[in-house]
Write a protein that holds these residues in place. Structure first.
Motif, PDB file in Angstrom:
ATOM      1  N   PRO A  48       0.859  -1.173   0.063  1.00  9.52           N
ATOM      2  CA  PRO A  48      -0.043  -0.026   0.170  1.00  9.52           C
ATOM      3  C   PRO A  48       0.772   1.258   0.023  1.00  9.52           C
ATOM      4  CG  PRO A  48      -0.993  -1.635   1.665  1.00  9.52           C
ATOM      5  CD  PRO A  48       0.649  -2.118   1.372  1.00  9.52           C
ATOM      6  N   SER A  49       0.530   2.138  -0.838  1.00 11.33           N
ATOM      7  CA  SER A  49       1.516   3.242  -1.012  1.00 11.33           C
ATOM      8  C   SER A  49       1.773   4.107   0.186  1.00 11.33           C
ATOM      9  CB  SER A  49       1.050   4.087  -2.358  1.00 11.33           C
ATOM     10  OG  SER A  49       0.955   3.359  -3.551  1.00 11.33           O
ATOM     11  N   PRO A  51       0.613   4.217   3.365  1.00  8.83           N
ATOM     12  CA  PRO A  51       0.894   3.871   4.497  1.00  8.83           C
ATOM     13  C   PRO A  51       2.339   3.201   4.685  1.00  8.83           C
ATOM     14  CG  PRO A  51      -1.174   2.747   3.912  1.00  8.83           C
ATOM     15  CD  PRO A  51      -0.627   3.591   3.107  1.00  8.83           C
ATOM     16  N   SER A  52       3.031   2.473   3.463  1.00 10.21           N
ATOM     17  CA  SER A  52       4.315   2.182   3.456  1.00 10.21           C
ATOM     18  C   SER A  52       5.299   3.265   3.613  1.00 10.21           C
ATOM     19  CB  SER A  52       4.605   1.315   2.132  1.00 10.21           C
ATOM     20  OG  SER A  52       3.598   0.190   2.248  1.00 10.21           O
ATOM     21  N   ALA A  53       4.991   4.351   2.758  1.00 10.43           N
ATOM     22  CA  ALA A  53       6.024   5.511   2.972  1.00 10.43           C
ATOM     23  C   ALA A  53       5.915   6.254   4.330  1.00 10.43           C
ATOM     24  CB  ALA A  53       5.296   6.594   1.843  1.00 10.43           C
ATOM     25  N   LEU A  54       4.656   6.412   4.731  1.00 15.36           N
ATOM     26  CA  LEU A  54       4.500   6.880   6.188  1.00 15.36           C
ATOM     27  C   LEU A  54       5.584   6.022   7.146  1.00 15.36           C
ATOM     28  CD1 LEU A  54       0.884   8.015   6.566  1.00 15.36           C
ATOM     29  CD2 LEU A  54       2.989   9.222   6.874  1.00 15.36           C
ATOM     30  N   VAL A  55       5.486   4.582   7.217  1.00  9.84           N
ATOM     31  CA  VAL A  55       6.154   4.062   8.207  1.00  9.84           C
ATOM     32  C   VAL A  55       7.541   4.018   7.799  1.00  9.84           C
ATOM     33  CG1 VAL A  55       6.450   1.410   8.391  1.00  9.84           C
ATOM     34  CG2 VAL A  55       4.325   1.956   8.373  1.00  9.84           C
ATOM     35  N   LEU A  85      10.420  -0.744   2.226  1.00  7.05           N
ATOM     36  CA  LEU A  85       9.203  -0.370   2.003  1.00  7.05           C
ATOM     37  C   LEU A  85       8.547   0.486   0.985  1.00  7.05           C
ATOM     38  CD1 LEU A  85       9.140   0.606   5.973  1.00  7.05           C
ATOM     39  CD2 LEU A  85       8.223  -1.577   4.881  1.00  7.05           C
ATOM     40  N   VAL A  86       9.232   1.364   0.532  1.00 12.34           N
ATOM     41  CA  VAL A  86       9.120   2.301  -0.583  1.00 12.34           C
ATOM     42  C   VAL A  86       9.090   1.662  -2.043  1.00 12.34           C
ATOM     43  CG1 VAL A  86       9.335   4.667  -1.718  1.00 12.34           C
ATOM     44  CG2 VAL A  86       9.268   4.166   0.945  1.00 12.34           C
ATOM     45  N   LEU A  87      10.013   0.855  -2.538  1.00 10.05           N
ATOM     46  CA  LEU A  87      10.074   0.513  -3.685  1.00 10.05           C
ATOM     47  C   LEU A  87       9.221  -0.532  -4.193  1.00 10.05           C
ATOM     48  CD1 LEU A  87      13.468  -0.983  -5.327  1.00 10.05           C
ATOM     49  CD2 LEU A  87      11.428  -2.358  -5.336  1.00 10.05           C
ATOM     50  N   PRO A  88       8.518  -1.411  -3.057  1.00  6.92           N
ATOM     51  CA  PRO A  88       7.454  -2.226  -3.557  1.00  6.92           C
ATOM     52  C   PRO A  88       6.102  -1.537  -4.278  1.00  6.92           C
ATOM     53  CG  PRO A  88       8.498  -3.256  -1.866  1.00  6.92           C
ATOM     54  CD  PRO A  88       8.895  -1.897  -2.014  1.00  6.92           C
ATOM     55  N   THR A  89       5.824  -0.161  -3.682  1.00  7.53           N
ATOM     56  CA  THR A  89       4.846   0.842  -3.758  1.00  7.53           C
ATOM     57  C   THR A  89       4.856   1.039  -5.254  1.00  7.53           C
ATOM     58  OG1 THR A  89       5.766   2.664  -3.237  1.00  7.53           O
ATOM     59  CG2 THR A  89       4.861   1.529  -1.410  1.00  7.53           C
ATOM     60  N   ALA A  90       5.919   1.029  -5.989  1.00 10.04           N
ATOM     61  CA  ALA A  90       5.755   1.421  -7.352  1.00 10.04           C
ATOM     62  C   ALA A  90       4.908   0.667  -7.982  1.00 10.04           C
ATOM     63  CB  ALA A  90       7.158   1.471  -7.784  1.00 10.04           C
ATOM     64  N   ALA A  91       4.461  -0.438  -7.642  1.00  9.28           N
ATOM     65  CA  ALA A  91       3.751  -1.406  -8.546  1.00  9.28           C
ATOM     66  C   ALA A  91       2.429  -1.250  -8.351  1.00  9.28           C
ATOM     67  CB  ALA A  91       3.763  -3.000  -8.152  1.00  9.28           C
ATOM     68  N   ARG A  92       1.730  -0.234  -7.620  1.00  4.60           N
ATOM     69  CA  ARG A  92       0.648   0.308  -7.330  1.00  4.60           C
ATOM     70  C   ARG A  92      -0.011   1.398  -8.492  1.00  4.60           C
ATOM     71  NH1 ARG A  92      -2.942  -1.761  -3.175  1.00  4.60           N
ATOM     72  NH2 ARG A  92      -1.518  -3.288  -2.011  1.00  4.60           N
ATOM     73  N   ASP A  93      -1.196   1.325  -8.701  1.00  2.68           N
ATOM     74  CA  ASP A  93      -1.647   2.136  -9.582  1.00  2.68           C
ATOM     75  C   ASP A  93      -1.852   3.592  -9.443  1.00  2.68           C
ATOM     76  OD1 ASP A  93      -3.804   2.268  -8.157  1.00  2.68           O
ATOM     77  OD2 ASP A  93      -5.167   1.103  -9.330  1.00  2.68           O
ATOM     78  N   HIS A  94      -1.657   4.015  -8.058  1.00  2.00           N
ATOM     79  CA  HIS A  94      -1.750   5.364  -7.444  1.00  2.00           C
ATOM     80  C   HIS A  94      -2.981   6.247  -7.963  1.00  2.00           C
ATOM     81  CE1 HIS A  94       2.538   4.371  -7.017  1.00  2.00           C
ATOM     82  NE2 HIS A  94       2.906   5.474  -6.438  1.00  2.00           N
ATOM     83  N   LEU A  95      -4.122   5.364  -7.775  1.00  2.00           N
ATOM     84  CA  LEU A  95      -5.345   6.062  -7.876  1.00  2.00           C
ATOM     85  C   LEU A  95      -6.093   6.247  -6.786  1.00  2.00           C
ATOM     86  CD1 LEU A  95      -6.406   4.125 -11.570  1.00  2.00           C
ATOM     87  CD2 LEU A  95      -5.369   6.355 -11.061  1.00  2.00           C
ATOM     88  N   GLY A  96      -5.442   5.761  -5.744  1.00  2.00           N
ATOM     89  CA  GLY A  96      -6.436   6.073  -4.458  1.00  2.00           C
ATOM     90  C   GLY A  96      -6.478   7.554  -4.001  1.00  2.00           C
ATOM     91  N   LYS A  97      -7.585   7.743  -3.224  1.00  2.00           N
ATOM     92  CA  LYS A  97      -7.735   9.289  -2.797  1.00  2.00           C
ATOM     93  C   LYS A  97      -6.567   9.853  -2.238  1.00  2.00           C
ATOM     94  CE  LYS A  97     -12.610   8.453  -2.277  1.00  2.00           C
ATOM     95  NZ  LYS A  97     -13.841   8.585  -1.354  1.00  2.00           N
ATOM     96  N   ASP A  99      -3.233   8.820  -2.758  1.00  2.00           N
ATOM     97  CA  ASP A  99      -1.897   8.641  -3.284  1.00  2.00           C
ATOM     98  C   ASP A  99      -1.013   9.647  -4.007  1.00  2.00           C
ATOM     99  OD1 ASP A  99      -2.235   5.723  -2.785  1.00  2.00           O
ATOM    100  OD2 ASP A  99      -2.947   5.276  -4.743  1.00  2.00           O
ATOM    101  N   TRP A 100      -1.920  11.028  -3.926  1.00  2.00           N
ATOM    102  CA  TRP A 100      -1.218  12.172  -4.366  1.00  2.00           C
ATOM    103  C   TRP A 100      -0.189  12.516  -3.176  1.00  2.00           C
ATOM    104  CZ3 TRP A 100      -1.284  15.899  -0.917  1.00  2.00           C
ATOM    105  CH2 TRP A 100      -2.694  16.130   0.177  1.00  2.00           C
ATOM    106  N   LEU A 101      -0.235  11.801  -2.165  1.00  2.00           N
ATOM    107  CA  LEU A 101       0.817  12.245  -1.078  1.00  2.00           C
ATOM    108  C   LEU A 101       2.188  11.440  -1.265  1.00  2.00           C
ATOM    109  CD1 LEU A 101      -1.621  11.908   2.169  1.00  2.00           C
ATOM    110  CD2 LEU A 101      -0.459  14.087   1.283  1.00  2.00           C
ATOM    111  N   MET A 102       2.041  10.523  -2.226  1.00  2.00           N
ATOM    112  CA  MET A 102       3.166   9.555  -2.290  1.00  2.00           C
ATOM    113  C   MET A 102       4.614  10.499  -2.774  1.00  2.00           C
ATOM    114  SD  MET A 102       3.371   6.642  -1.713  1.00  2.00           S
ATOM    115  CE  MET A 102       4.837   6.078  -2.205  1.00  2.00           C
TER     116      MET A 102
END
Length: 236
Positions: A48-49, A51-55, A85-97, A99-102
């Motif tokens: 998850p984009s 949460p992972s970046a925040l952690v 923690l952050v590298l695997p988030t690149a596979a996400r579509d970044h369309l969540g409400k 995800d602009w925070l990434m």
């Protein structure tokens, strides 16, 4: 005479096109490098984009507050936290409400890691500032271009090493006690790369716009067209 049926080109759905552009922008703002691009399709659905970046960000802050960041290999740990923690988030579509925070979270974690590692080994503070400025300029240039519907070429992100390789180089340099040299080399390389590519691209864009504008002016003389595109009129 038999004629082929005329097919009307499909009109892209406005909503789908907006989502496509949104995803492309956020992926560009992340500033992923060659390592992330190589592994993006090999990490499954990814983490998850936000949460992972925040952690990752909170873990790096916790290491700093507890005084864990001292000399030696321990300085590689914040970098490894970012990678894991952050590298695997690149596979996400970044369309969540959210995800602009990434992109800002990644930049904040990258800049914080650079500062903390640099301070831990007493690297020149002005050099840390210049490196962060160079990376920040690249981020600003990317954001401004995409908002003008101008996309930087993919090779710029690869050549810019991405946040992951930049941090790996800095962490390794700190662990091996050669951080100042790594920071200097990285700052010079990235400064020249981003400045030359940015200036070249904007100059080329301005000339292209001037040529298009001059070409639309059917009543302009050849001398006027030359003056509009180059700034110099051909002598009579």
């Amino acid at each position: 005479m038999i004629t082929q049926p005329q097919t009307t080109p499909a009109v892209p759905d406005p909503y789908e096109e907006r989502l496509r552009v949104q995803t492309a922008r956020l992926l560009a703002y992340r500033d992923d490098g060659p390592l992330v691009m190589l592994l993006r399709g090999k990490v499954g659905p990814g983490l998850p984009s936000v949460p992972s970046a925040l952690v990752a960000l909170l873990a790096i802050i916790a290491m700093s507050v507890t005084g864990m960041l001292t000399d030696g290999p321990i300085l590689l740990v914040p970098v490894l936290i970012m990678i894991v923690l952050v590298l695997p988030t690149a596979a996400r579509d970044h369309l969540g409400k959210l995800d602009w925070l990434m992109p800002p979270l990644i930049r904040a974690a990258e800049f914080l890691t650079i500062i903390l590692i640099g301070l831990a080994v007493d690297a020149p503070k002005w050099l840390l500032y210049v490196l962060i400025y160079v990376i920040g300029y690249h981020t600003y240039d990317t954001v401004y271009r995409t908002r003008q519907s101008i996309w930087p070429p993919d090779w710029v992100f690869r050549a810019g090493l991405g946040w992951e390789i930049r941090l790996l180089l800095i962490g390794a340099g700190a662990a091996l006690d050669v951080l100042t040299w790594v920071l200097a080399a990285l700052t010079i390389y990235l400064g020249v790369l981003f400045a030359v590519e940015s200036v070249t691209s904007w100059v080329r864009l301005d000339k292209g716009a001037a040529l298009a504008q001059a070409g639309d002016d059917l009543e302009a003389s050849p001398e006027e067209v030359l003056e509009q595109t180059t700034g110099d009129a051909e002598p009579a």
